[in-house]
Motif scaffolding. Structure first.
Motif, PDB file in Angstrom:
ATOM      1  N   LEU A   1      16.317   6.573   1.036  1.00  0.00           N
ATOM      2  CA  LEU A   1      14.970   6.274   0.576  1.00  0.00           C
ATOM      3  C   LEU A   1      14.615   4.889   1.106  1.00  0.00           C
ATOM      4  N   VAL A   2      13.454   4.762   1.753  1.00  0.00           N
ATOM      5  CA  VAL A   2      13.035   3.481   2.324  1.00  0.00           C
ATOM      6  C   VAL A   2      11.686   3.106   1.730  1.00  0.00           C
ATOM      7  N   LEU A   3      11.656   1.991   0.997  1.00  0.00           N
ATOM      8  CA  LEU A   3      10.453   1.508   0.332  1.00  0.00           C
ATOM      9  C   LEU A   3       9.911   0.311   1.102  1.00  0.00           C
ATOM     10  N   VAL A   4       8.613   0.306   1.348  1.00  0.00           N
ATOM     11  CA  VAL A   4       8.022  -0.715   2.213  1.00  0.00           C
ATOM     12  C   VAL A   4       6.781  -1.309   1.556  1.00  0.00           C
ATOM     13  N   THR A   5       6.647  -2.635   1.642  1.00  0.00           N
ATOM     14  CA  THR A   5       5.423  -3.310   1.253  1.00  0.00           C
ATOM     15  C   THR A   5       5.262  -4.551   2.119  1.00  0.00           C
ATOM     16  N   CYS A   6       4.224  -5.330   1.847  1.00  0.00           N
ATOM     17  CA  CYS A   6       3.971  -6.554   2.612  1.00  0.00           C
ATOM     18  C   CYS A   6       4.210  -7.783   1.747  1.00  0.00           C
ATOM     19  N   GLY A   7       4.125  -8.942   2.366  1.00  0.00           N
ATOM     20  CA  GLY A   7       4.274 -10.191   1.629  1.00  0.00           C
ATOM     21  C   GLY A   7       4.533 -11.339   2.570  1.00  0.00           C
ATOM     22  N   GLY A   8       5.064 -12.419   2.013  1.00  0.00           N
ATOM     23  CA  GLY A   8       5.279 -13.610   2.812  1.00  0.00           C
ATOM     24  C   GLY A   8       4.007 -14.438   2.900  1.00  0.00           C
ATOM     25  N   ARG A   9       3.789 -15.095   4.011  1.00  0.00           N
ATOM     26  CA  ARG A   9       2.624 -15.962   4.194  1.00  0.00           C
ATOM     27  C   ARG A   9       1.390 -15.130   4.524  1.00  0.00           C
ATOM     28  N   TRP A  10       0.279 -15.488   3.915  1.00  0.00           N
ATOM     29  CA  TRP A  10      -0.977 -14.791   4.182  1.00  0.00           C
ATOM     30  C   TRP A  10      -1.567 -15.336   5.478  1.00  0.00           C
ATOM     31  N   VAL A  11      -1.788 -14.446   6.440  1.00  0.00           N
ATOM     32  CA  VAL A  11      -2.342 -14.872   7.729  1.00  0.00           C
ATOM     33  C   VAL A  11      -3.711 -14.274   7.984  1.00  0.00           C
ATOM     34  N   GLY A  12      -4.136 -13.331   7.161  1.00  0.00           N
ATOM     35  CA  GLY A  12      -5.450 -12.731   7.297  1.00  0.00           C
ATOM     36  C   GLY A  12      -5.540 -11.811   8.498  1.00  0.00           C
ATOM     37  N   GLY A  13      -6.763 -11.526   8.904  1.00  0.00           N
ATOM     38  CA  GLY A  13      -6.981 -10.669  10.062  1.00  0.00           C
ATOM     39  C   GLY A  13      -6.433  -9.270   9.850  1.00  0.00           C
ATOM     40  N   ALA A  14      -6.004  -8.660  10.952  1.00  0.00           N
ATOM     41  CA  ALA A  14      -5.505  -7.281  10.892  1.00  0.00           C
ATOM     42  C   ALA A  14      -4.154  -7.198  10.197  1.00  0.00           C
ATOM     43  N   ASP A  15      -3.389  -8.289  10.192  1.00  0.00           N
ATOM     44  CA  ASP A  15      -2.046  -8.260   9.612  1.00  0.00           C
ATOM     45  C   ASP A  15      -2.047  -8.501   8.112  1.00  0.00           C
ATOM     46  N   GLY A  16      -2.963  -9.298   7.609  1.00  0.00           N
ATOM     47  CA  GLY A  16      -2.914  -9.656   6.198  1.00  0.00           C
ATOM     48  C   GLY A  16      -1.753 -10.600   5.952  1.00  0.00           C
ATOM     49  N   TYR A  17      -0.676 -10.079   5.399  1.00  0.00           N
ATOM     50  CA  TYR A  17       0.551 -10.859   5.242  1.00  0.00           C
ATOM     51  C   TYR A  17       1.359 -10.799   6.534  1.00  0.00           C
ATOM     52  N   GLU A  18       2.193 -11.805   6.730  1.00  0.00           N
ATOM     53  CA  GLU A  18       2.930 -11.887   7.992  1.00  0.00           C
ATOM     54  C   GLU A  18       4.200 -11.047   8.016  1.00  0.00           C
ATOM     55  N   SER A  19       4.684 -10.593   6.852  1.00  0.00           N
ATOM     56  CA  SER A  19       5.997  -9.942   6.796  1.00  0.00           C
ATOM     57  C   SER A  19       5.935  -8.604   6.082  1.00  0.00           C
ATOM     58  N   ASN A  20       6.973  -7.820   6.301  1.00  0.00           N
ATOM     59  CA  ASN A  20       7.221  -6.595   5.536  1.00  0.00           C
ATOM     60  C   ASN A  20       8.513  -6.758   4.752  1.00  0.00           C
ATOM     61  N   ARG A  21       8.496  -6.267   3.526  1.00  0.00           N
ATOM     62  CA  ARG A  21       9.703  -6.185   2.701  1.00  0.00           C
ATOM     63  C   ARG A  21      10.138  -4.728   2.716  1.00  0.00           C
ATOM     64  N   ILE A  22      11.389  -4.501   3.107  1.00  0.00           N
ATOM     65  CA  ILE A  22      11.915  -3.138   3.222  1.00  0.00           C
ATOM     66  C   ILE A  22      13.162  -3.025   2.351  1.00  0.00           C
ATOM     67  N   VAL A  23      13.155  -2.062   1.459  1.00  0.00           N
ATOM     68  CA  VAL A  23      14.295  -1.833   0.562  1.00  0.00           C
ATOM     69  C   VAL A  23      14.840  -0.445   0.862  1.00  0.00           C
ATOM     70  N   VAL A  24      16.116  -0.370   1.234  1.00  0.00           N
ATOM     71  CA  VAL A  24      16.773   0.889   1.549  1.00  0.00           C
ATOM     72  C   VAL A  24      17.671   1.269   0.364  1.00  0.00           C
ATOM     73  N   ALA A  25      17.559   2.514  -0.074  1.00  0.00           N
ATOM     74  CA  ALA A  25      18.375   2.995  -1.192  1.00  0.00           C
ATOM     75  C   ALA A  25      19.016   4.326  -0.798  1.00  0.00           C
ATOM     76  N   LEU A  26      20.267   4.483  -1.237  1.00  0.00           N
ATOM     77  CA  LEU A  26      21.031   5.704  -0.935  1.00  0.00           C
ATOM     78  C   LEU A  26      21.146   6.554  -2.197  1.00  0.00           C
ATOM     79  N   PRO A  27      21.307   7.865  -2.026  1.00  0.00           N
ATOM     80  CA  PRO A  27      21.469   8.727  -3.203  1.00  0.00           C
ATOM     81  C   PRO A  27      22.593   8.235  -4.101  1.00  0.00           C
ATOM     82  N   ALA A  28      22.327   8.165  -5.397  1.00  0.00           N
ATOM     83  CA  ALA A  28      23.321   7.632  -6.339  1.00  0.00           C
ATOM     84  C   ALA A  28      24.302   8.733  -6.741  1.00  0.00           C
TER      85      ALA A  28
END
Length: 233
Positions: A206-233
């Motif tokens: 399972l791969v969960l994705v969102t944005c964040g970090g420094r706000w740069v505006g424009g087409a990117d919005g935030y400069e970074s992506n936060r990615i969390v990988v999870a395996l079946p428990a």
């Protein structure tokens, strides 16, 4: 769409790796805001403010009391507060460890092979492998915030290895996962790891994705992506 391959491995993964903006409507970055500390209170201020002004003193000795003092009431204990039962998770949702919950919206890649962003702050688009797949990534993408409101996926910025994530599919079956990897990447650096993170080969994850970090505006919005990988428990 069980284990569905990318439309064209190299170009499509690079395009989807931009993951769309997933930005908020302001520059809120989860976990960075801190309240200003309150000024210290001295002992004199804390105690003296609660004491009445001393009145005149007297040297007269009061006569001894002939009335027995009433017995002190027995001490009482406050009842132990029982932990609240966790609320039931709705079908067709993903729930993070902190309780953030988003409704899943199954989707196909857009015409330019980019992952469509959800229309609501409390939704997460779902692309890739089915939850029952033996291989491939189930990719869920959600907004971090929007116009001053924080989305459930803002919790990804506090995620740690070992955290639990649960998904209840539209039929009501629960799928449990445990976080195995937490990654923060500049959006320009994401394409180089897109196959590793989002590809439809390798063990199911399972791969969960969102944005964040420094706000740069424009087409990117935030400069970074936060990615969390999870395996079946």
């Amino acid at each position: 769409m069980r284990g569905k391959p990318w439309a064209a491995a190299g170009a499509s993964i690079a395009a989807l790796a931009a993951v769309a903006v997933l930005a908020g409507g302001d520059a809120l970055v989860p976990g960075t805001a801190t309240a200003a500390p309150a000024p210290p209170v001295t002992a004199g201020e804390a105690i003296g403010a609660a004491l009445p002004s001393p009145g005149p003193t007297t040297t007269t000795t009061p006569p001894p009391s002939t009335t027995a003092k009433p017995a002190a009431p027995p001490a009482t204990r406050a009842p132990t507060e029982q932990p609240a039962e966790p609320r039931a998770q709705a079908a067709g949702t993903v729930r993070l460890r902190g309780g953030g919950e988003a409704r899943l919206v199954r989707t196909e890649l857009g015409p330019d092979a980019t992952l469509p962003v959800p229309e609501s702050l409390r939704e997460a688009t779902w692309w890739g492998a089915d939850l029952a797949a033996a291989e491939g990534a189930t990719v869920l993408a959600g907004h971090v915030n929007w116009r001053g409101r924080t989305g459930p996926f803002a919790e990804l910025w506090d995620a740690r290895v070992g955290d639990q994530v649960s998904v209840v599919d539209p039929a009501g079956a629960t799928w449990a996962y445990r976080v195995s990897e937490v990654v923060t990447l500049a959006k320009d650096d994401l394409p180089a790891r897109a196959e590793e993170l989002f590809g439809q080969s390798g063990p199911h994850r399972l791969v969960l994705v969102t944005c964040g970090g420094r706000w740069v505006g424009g087409a990117d919005g935030y400069e970074s992506n936060r990615i969390v990988v999870a395996l079946p428990a």
